[in-house]
Design an enzyme around this catalytic site. Structure first.
Site, mmCIF file in Angstrom:
data_model
loop_
_atom_site.group_PDB
_atom_site.id
_atom_site.type_symbol
_atom_site.label_atom_id
_atom_site.label_comp_id
_atom_site.label_asym_id
_atom_site.label_seq_id
_atom_site.Cartn_x
_atom_site.Cartn_y
_atom_site.Cartn_z
ATOM 1 C CB SER A 95 -32.152 -55.454 20.697
ATOM 2 O OG SER A 95 -32.927 -54.275 20.836
ATOM 3 C CE LYS A 96 -32.932 -58.267 13.717
ATOM 4 N NZ LYS A 96 -33.460 -59.447 14.367
ATOM 5 N NE ARG A 97 -35.861 -52.582 21.772
ATOM 6 C CZ ARG A 97 -35.369 -52.135 22.905
ATOM 7 N NH1 ARG A 97 -35.217 -50.851 23.101
ATOM 8 N NH2 ARG A 97 -35.023 -52.975 23.849
#
Length: 459
Positions: A220-222
């Site tokens: 994901s984005k993180r």
RNA sequence: GGCGGUAUCGUCUAGGGGACUAGGACGGAGCCCUCUCAAGGCUCAAACACGGGUUCGAAUCCCGUUACCGCUACCA
């Protein structure tokens, strides 16, 4: 990726559908990322892109059909009621499943409430029995239907829920193989039931493993880059990215690793598909990129590298084109020791006429004795300057004999020179550097170094 | 919690009953090559989650346990 490989290998079609029925999550941004990612990787799709939201009328028609056949029913329970029931069940440590109360409403009641404008959703009535399929990668998988509640297929605003829309579209698009992430395994029995209720034959299902971040969770984005194409700005080659990605969840068998796209197509087989989620390892991606950088001819690399070279202020389209042969030989020289395109650009700086910076640590190490270094460099300069021709054997002879005369190792001459020429302690072989730099620039770089050393004396 | 899926070096993986003292790759350590750095070559450390079966024989088959992941929405 695996869909594409499968389609290209077996002569099928790779169809692209944007599932945009959730307005909140599907943005122009997110769909563009899909197109950019696929295009960048070189994964071309057949036919027009299908947008799920445009199938609304058909989705509703299919829901209506199920209603008419008595395979689905209207549910007037409100979201608040359902939430309360769910909360109650959890607090009693029970698992919640919709109790079908609206399915027990009499036809008259349903008619009356619908007529009165009460809002309702459409629920699929899950039949008795078990739902099973032979998954292409997992083999037989079965779900007892009692574990599946009567799920919603149409929202109260009349828009379809994913499981209905997907099946309706797959039927419409004549999909024969559904290959997707294995997070969809538990959706599959619901979809199979809809296929059956709609009276259509099932496609094959293949559930491929997902890719996780270093923490073992869904990517994901993180975890950094949000879209595949973001790796382009990281200096990654599409061929390396696709190669790396393919190896996450698939193996051609044996020890094969570095492959071009067409090799992957011919080697592809569902037998090589993995069941286990893979963890994304940036280090290996960079190694893979280095391999592809080395393997790709300079002429092919050039269009990818040039924009970055220009952005770094090293030249323009015109100046580079004017010296194309030289430029390509420079790329050829630098690509083997680069892991990303950025590495190439960084290493290319000294070969262009602009100023260079001297690496501080290198100066301390190689030019510790400023007078001695100056003296060595000016002698080197003189020897190089008097060379009748600018070729490697001549340079090598000149510099090695200089070292010999002084009774020092060749490196004692090469390293200070390397620093003068490139500002760095690392570079291609010193004669390649001199050759590629050209006599004028090389001598100028030495003069600049001498100026630098003189200026620093006494400070 | 319920259901489903998965389980080989830190990571990606080979392996599909005997060829396994478990192979390759990344990363790590070291050596060679060498003008530096890469590349390349070589060496080393490093894994079959656990427990039961089945079998003459199990990393491979079956069952449990554990762990992890996913689903459990009027998300996709």
């Amino acid at each position: 990726m695996f869909n594409w490989l499968y389609a290209r290998k077996y002569g099928g079609q790779f169809l692209l559908r944007i599932e945009d029925t959730d307005k909140a999550r599907s943005t122009d941004e997110s769909t563009r990322a899909i197109f950019e990612g696929l295009t960048w990787l070189g994964l071309d799709w057949d036919n027009e892109v299908v947008y799920q939201a445009q199938g609304l009328a058909r989705h509703q028609r299919d829901a209506r059909l199920l209603l008419d056949r008595g395979l689905a029913y209207r549910c007037f329970c409100t979201q608040a009621e359902l939430d309360a029931q769910r909360a109650g069940a959890t607090s009693r440590k029970e698992s919640f499943r919709y109790d079908r109360r609206c399915d027990r409403l009499s036809p008259a009641d349903v008619q009356r409430r619908a007529g009165a404008g009460d809002s309702f959703v459409v629920r699929f009535r899950v039949p008795d029995g078990i739902t099973a399929w032979d998954d292409v990668v997992h083999g037989p998988i079965a779900f007892p239907n009692t574990d599946i509640e009567d799920f919603v297929i149409l929202r109260s605003d009349g828009t379809p829920i994913y499981n209905l829309a997907v099946v309706s579209d797959d039927i419409e698009m004549r999909i024969t193989l559904v290959m997707r992430g294995d997070d969809h395994i538990s959706n599959t029995p619901k979809q199979i039931m809809i296929y059956q209720a709609l009276g259509h034959t099932l496609p094959k299902f293949a559930h491929v493993p997902m890719i996780h971040g270093l923490d073992g969770k869904k990517l994901s984005k993180r975890h950094g880059a949000t879209a595949v194409a973001d790796y382009r700005t990281e200096g990654i080659l599409p061929s390396a990215m696709v190669n790396f990605l393919a190896l996450m969840g698939w193996s051609p068998g044996g020890d094969r690793e570095v492959m071009a796209l067409d090799e992957m197509i011919s080697l592809f087989s569902v037998d090589g598909l993995q069941k286990k989620a893979a963890v994304f390892d940036t280090k290996k991606l960079e190694w893979m990129n280095g391999q592809h950088l080395s393997l790709t001819p300079a002429a092919e690399l050039e269009p990818r590298v040039t924009p970055d070279i220009i952005a770094a202020g090293l030249g323009s389209t015109e100046t580079l084109a004017a010296r194309r042969d030289w430029y390509l030989s420079l790329l050829e020289l630098l690509k083997v020791r680069a892991r990303t395109v950025h590495d190439i650009v960084r290493q290319a700086i000294p070969y262009f006429s602009g100023p260079i910076a001297y690496d501080e640590e290198a100066v301390v190490k190689q030019w510790k004795d400023r007078h001695g270094s100056s003296e060595t460099l000016s002698t080197v300069r003189a020897r190089l300057a008097e060379l009748p021709s600018w070729d490697a054997p001549a340079m090598e002879h000149a510099l090695r004999s200089l070292a010999e005369e002084r009774g020092v190792a060749a490196g004692k001459v090469f390293q200070p020179l390397r620093l003068a020429l490139t500002g760095m302690t690392v570079s291609p072989g010193i004669f390649d550097v001199l050759l590629t730099m050209g006599r004028d620039l090389a001598l100028r770089r030495i003069d600049e170094a001498l100026d630098y050393l003189r200026a620093g004396t006494g400070s």
